[in-house]
Every structure is written in C-alpha cells, then in structure tokens.
Design a protein around this motif. Structure first.
Motif, PDB file in Angstrom:
ATOM      1  N   ILE A 105      41.971  10.214  17.121  1.00 30.90           N
ATOM      2  CA  ILE A 105      42.166   8.565  16.900  1.00 30.90           C
ATOM      3  C   ILE A 105      40.806   7.943  17.475  1.00 30.90           C
ATOM      4  O   ILE A 105      40.064   6.896  17.003  1.00 30.90           O
ATOM      5  N   GLY A 106      40.340   8.299  18.686  1.00 32.59           N
ATOM      6  CA  GLY A 106      39.154   7.905  19.312  1.00 32.59           C
ATOM      7  C   GLY A 106      37.962   8.018  18.623  1.00 32.59           C
ATOM      8  O   GLY A 106      37.264   7.306  18.345  1.00 32.59           O
ATOM      9  N   ILE A 107      37.794   9.441  18.133  1.00 32.33           N
ATOM     10  CA  ILE A 107      36.534   9.499  17.299  1.00 32.33           C
ATOM     11  C   ILE A 107      36.662   8.832  15.937  1.00 32.33           C
ATOM     12  O   ILE A 107      35.395   8.154  15.711  1.00 32.33           O
ATOM     13  N   GLY A 108      37.715   8.532  15.386  1.00 34.09           N
ATOM     14  CA  GLY A 108      37.792   7.722  14.230  1.00 34.09           C
ATOM     15  C   GLY A 108      37.411   6.256  14.625  1.00 34.09           C
ATOM     16  O   GLY A 108      36.632   5.575  13.708  1.00 34.09           O
ATOM     17  N   LEU A 132      42.053   3.917  12.638  1.00 37.82           N
ATOM     18  CA  LEU A 132      43.533   3.209  12.401  1.00 37.82           C
ATOM     19  C   LEU A 132      44.426   3.780  11.455  1.00 37.82           C
ATOM     20  O   LEU A 132      45.589   3.756  11.725  1.00 37.82           O
ATOM     21  N   ILE A 133      43.785   4.607  10.564  1.00 39.77           N
ATOM     22  CA  ILE A 133      44.617   5.061   9.620  1.00 39.77           C
ATOM     23  C   ILE A 133      45.357   6.437  10.279  1.00 39.77           C
ATOM     24  O   ILE A 133      46.524   6.790  10.270  1.00 39.77           O
ATOM     25  N   TRP A 153      49.713   9.248  12.591  1.00 36.35           N
ATOM     26  CA  TRP A 153      50.411  10.074  13.666  1.00 36.35           C
ATOM     27  C   TRP A 153      50.988   9.168  14.650  1.00 36.35           C
ATOM     28  O   TRP A 153      51.606   9.482  15.765  1.00 36.35           O
ATOM     29  N   SER A 154      51.688   8.046  14.262  1.00 36.15           N
ATOM     30  CA  SER A 154      52.567   7.290  15.063  1.00 36.15           C
ATOM     31  C   SER A 154      53.644   7.714  15.570  1.00 36.15           C
ATOM     32  O   SER A 154      54.319   7.273  16.625  1.00 36.15           O
ATOM     33  N   VAL A 155      54.305   9.032  14.912  1.00 37.69           N
ATOM     34  CA  VAL A 155      55.460   9.481  15.567  1.00 37.69           C
ATOM     35  C   VAL A 155      55.278  10.789  15.717  1.00 37.69           C
ATOM     36  O   VAL A 155      56.244  11.592  15.716  1.00 37.69           O
ATOM     37  N   LEU A 201      56.270  11.847   7.300  1.00 36.35           N
ATOM     38  CA  LEU A 201      57.261  10.834   7.339  1.00 36.35           C
ATOM     39  C   LEU A 201      56.661   9.395   7.122  1.00 36.35           C
ATOM     40  O   LEU A 201      57.430   8.493   6.431  1.00 36.35           O
ATOM     41  N   VAL A 202      55.490   9.052   7.212  1.00 35.26           N
ATOM     42  CA  VAL A 202      54.660   7.780   7.317  1.00 35.26           C
ATOM     43  C   VAL A 202      54.280   7.487   6.184  1.00 35.26           C
ATOM     44  O   VAL A 202      54.311   6.359   5.440  1.00 35.26           O
TER      45      VAL A 202
END
Length: 225
Positions: free
Chosen positions: A107-110, A119-120, A125-127, A149-150
């Motif tokens: 996420i940091g690299i993105g 953000l994608i 990966w939110s869950v 799931l998302v």
C-alpha cells in the motif's frame, strides 16, 4: 447483488464497541501502557528497534483480539474472557505480522507511486487481518481471499474506510485542541487515553466488514473451512 452500506457497517462496529467497552478499553489501556514503558526503557540507539518491534507485536496482538471478539459476538453475546481472546491470537500472530508488513509495504509503495494504486490495494486488502485470524489460509492466500471478498463491493468498502478515517481525524483534532490547555504530563495522559479509545475502531470496522461481506455473499457468518 446484495448491498453493503458503509453507515450500517460503522454503526455495527460502534455498537459492538459500546457493548464491549469494558473489555476493549481496559485492554487497550494496558497495551499502550506497556508500549509506553518499553519505549521509555529502550530509547537509546539500536534499542529503539527493539521498542518498535514490541510496539508492532502489541498492536497486532490487540488487533487480533478485537477480531476474535467480533467473531465471538456474532451470536449476540460474548462467551470468551479477555484472556481467552488474547490466547486465541497466539497461533496466528506471526502470519498476522507477515500480512501487516507485506500489506503496509504494498500500500505504501502504491501511494508513493500514483496514490490510486495504493488506495485500490488498501480497499482490496481491507479485510486481510480478519481473514488471517479467522480463516488462517496462509500469508499469501490471505491477500487473495480478501480481494475475493471485496470484489464487487469496492466502492462501499472504500467509503467505509474513508468515513472511519475522517472520524478518527476529527477526534484527533479535538484531542489536540484539548491538549493545548494541558501541560506535558496532561498531554501525555491525554494521548494515552486517546490512543486507547481509537485503537479498537479500525480493527472493529475491518472485522465487521469481513462478516458483512460474508453475509452479502451468501456465506453467512461462518467462514469456509
């Protein structure tokens, strides 16, 4: 396709928070107190790395406990003690650490590259933490399962993340304003209490999101074996 409402998810998360604040808040206060003591003791040179590792482990242990608590109350009541909830996290602590590091790096690299990819990934990966704790599919498969799931619910999931982020930001500003009227000791105590109050929010939201996604996908509240 069944709908997923960010307001319902956040409302459910805060309902669980209110019903179980007698467990969540004292546990968070203890975790952050231990963290503060470790940081104070190991505050020189390379020892700060030890403090950083301890802080991460404590935060993940607490996050895993919150996930297990949300799992426990799916039938409307909490059956396990706080000790049992913490002990249930120990078998998945290392995988949880691994997905947290890999997820944070991705996420940091993105975010650094073009913001949007980060953000994608944050949404997909939110869950991943609840998946890791509850389904225990392995580190790499946990990311794929979270994305599975998302998928199809990306916008409401992203909306939930943004709303929770904004709520925490507003609370942070309010705490900072209160801190202006306090001395150093008062600000330290306020920071400790604020961290303890806000620490459960993200884990509760992620866990409620996980069980909500199971439900809207027709998997009920029982994850696949």
């Amino acid at each position: 396709m069944r709908t997923l409402s960010p307001g319902d998810v956040i409302g459910r998360a805060f309902k669980i928070y209110g019903d179980n604040i007698g467990v969540l808040l004292p546990a968070a206060l203890i975790v952050f107190a231990v963290d503060a003591v470790v940081r104070w003791v190991f505050d020189k040179g390379l020892l700060t790395l030890v403090a950083a590792v301890v802080s991460i482990v404590l935060a993940l242990l607490y996050e895993g406990m919150v996930v297990q608590l949300v799992r426990d109350v799916q039938d409307g009541r909490r059956d396990n003690t706080i000790g049992e909830l913490f002990r249930s996290v120990s078998p998945v602590l290392l995988p949880l650490l691994a997905v947290s590091i890999l997820g944070g790096l991705g996420i940091g690299i993105g975010l650094l590259l073009l913001i949007v990819p980060g953000l994608i990934l944050l949404t997909f990966w939110s869950v991943v933490a609840p998946v890791t704790v509850i389904e225990q599919p392995g580190v790499l498969r946990a990311f794929g399962r979270s994305r599975e799931l998302v998928r199809g619910y990306g916008w409401p999931v992203f909306g939930t993340i943004v709303l929770v982020f904004l709520l925490v930001i507003v609370a942070s500003i309010a705490a900072a304003l209160i801190g202006l009227a306090l001395g150093d000791v008062g600000r330290a105590i306020l920071s400790w209490i604020f961290d303890a109050l806000t620490q459960p929010v993200a884990a509760l939201t992620s866990s409620v999101l996980y069980f909500t996604l199971l439900k809207v996908r027709g998997e009920g509240n029982t994850p696949p074996a």
